[in-house]
Motif scaffolding. Structure first.
Motif, short mmCIF file in Angstrom:
data_model
loop_
_atom_site.label_atom_id
_atom_site.label_comp_id
_atom_site.label_asym_id
_atom_site.label_seq_id
_atom_site.Cartn_x
_atom_site.Cartn_y
_atom_site.Cartn_z
N GLU A 161 41.27 15.50 35.33
CA GLU A 161 40.43 16.85 34.64
C GLU A 161 42.02 17.84 34.58
N ARG A 192 34.27 23.32 31.52
CA ARG A 192 33.92 22.68 29.69
C ARG A 192 34.44 22.61 28.25
N TYR A 193 34.48 21.55 27.79
CA TYR A 193 34.69 21.18 27.02
C TYR A 193 34.48 21.27 25.49
N LEU A 216 37.26 21.42 23.09
CA LEU A 216 37.81 21.28 23.12
C LEU A 216 37.77 19.54 22.72
N SER A 252 39.67 16.71 24.29
CA SER A 252 39.38 16.86 25.74
C SER A 252 37.90 16.02 25.88
N LYS A 258 37.04 13.59 29.19
CA LYS A 258 36.70 14.00 30.01
C LYS A 258 35.60 14.20 30.66
N GLN A 303 40.23 21.49 39.54
CA GLN A 303 40.01 21.90 37.94
C GLN A 303 40.48 23.96 38.37
N ALA A 313 36.61 29.16 22.92
CA ALA A 313 36.37 28.56 24.16
C ALA A 313 36.03 29.95 25.44
N ASP A 373 33.82 28.99 28.58
CA ASP A 373 34.58 27.83 28.83
C ASP A 373 35.96 28.13 30.22
#
Length: 318
Positions: free
Chosen positions: A102, A107-108, A111, A114, A117, A140, A282, A287
């Motif tokens: 991580e 949150r992704y 992105l 990633s 993950k 995180q 994000a 995020d």
């Protein structure tokens, strides 16, 4: 004292390993796909070359290991195969705790490089659905505060211009407004919290936010202008255009990361633009803010704030 296995010991991992070694309390092995160069081996650890697709081999190596910390580069493992195999091997070997790769945000959605993950989060959840078979935590910390510097200030972690504010050139890109927020935590604080988490006798939280400081882009801007002593050029980007995949900024920072180092200049530039656009979206969608589970578990720990960090690095510089 426990035995710790660190998988794929890259830049972030080695900063954490240095702190773990300094405690003098643990036996640490590192697992890598290739033989590590001498400068990649942290003194006080035992480096091992492994096949991350060979569960039986990994299970043998992980016998007696208490905690596995994974830093597998997810861009190179989009299906999560390596980490799934590592998790299964850890369960077979009786490993108590597992930290998947991580080390970033919550949150992704934007992105996508990633995305694996999230695959691994689901995999760990599925493994434990009928009763806990392995304790795990999603560490995180948000963005590393260290990225506010424009040169390499750490032993292993390299500067990465993954921020919408440019202290060197007195400018900022913002998605629509200065209201979006992000969490920034120094790599040293992350390493210290991980070291404390290894020794923590309670159960690890599934989501382990490490919140050095959460602040808005307006607060970032105020810090920059205060420390640099100059007004910044602020460019507000149209969010709807970004959501359509249209870059509407006048500049973008070229990203530097081991996972893209072999790309040609044109491809790297395109990736940088897409990554930066995703980062800004994000921000808009919240995020980039992480929770504070580890802050609450260790309430006496003092984190380094963004202004404190920026002051130490930028104060007095032209």
């Amino acid at each position: 004292m426990v035995k710790i296995a660190v998988a794929a010991p890259g830049q972030v991992a080695r900063e954490i390993i240095e702190v773990l070694v300094a405690t003098g309390k643990h036996e640490i092995i590192t697992l890598a796909r290739r033989e590590l160069a001498p400068e990649e081996v942290v003194k006080g650890t035992t480096p091992l070359k492994v096949d991350f697709h060979n569960q039986d081999e990994l299970a043998k190596i992980l016998q007696g290991v208490h905690t596995v910390l994974s830093f597998v580069v997810v861009q190179n493992d989009p299906e999560g195969t390596a980490q799934k195999t590592l998790i299964d091997a850890a369960i077979t070997a009786g490993v108590k705790r597992f930290a998947p790769s991580e080390w970033f945000i919550s949150r992704y959605t934007h992105l996508l490089w990633s995305a694996s993950k999230v695959v691994i989060r689901d995999y760990l959840e599925e493994k434990n659905k009928n009763g806990k078979v392995i304790e795990y935590c999603l560490f995180q910390p948000g963005i590393f505060t260290d990225y506010h510097a424009n040169e390499n200030i750490n032993k292993h972690l390299k500067t990465n211009d993954f921020l919408p504010i440019d202290f060197a050139n007195h400018r900022m890109l913002a998605p629509g407004s200065l209201e979006p927020r992000l969490t920034a935590t120094t790599i040293r604080d992350v390493a210290n919290i991980v070291a404390k988490a290894i020794e923590y006798e309670g159960e690890w939280p599934k989501v382990g936010g490490i919140a050095g400081q959460t602040l808005s882009l307006a607060e970032e801007l105020a810090i920059g202008e205060k420390i640099r002593g100059k007004k910044f050029d602020v460019e507000l980007l149209d969010v709807d255009s970004l959501r359509r995949g249209e870059w509407n900024g006048s500049w973008v920072k070229p990203l530097e990361h081991p996972s893209i180092k072999d790309l040609d200049e044109e491809t790297r530039a395109a990736f940088s633009k897409a990554a930066f656009s995703g980062f800004l979206l994000a921000l808009v969608d919240g995020d980039m803010v992480v929770s504070d589970e580890w802050n609450r578990i260790f309430p006496d720990y003092r984190f380094t704030g963004v202004e404190e960090f920026v002051s130490k690095f930028w104060a007095g510089k032209p």
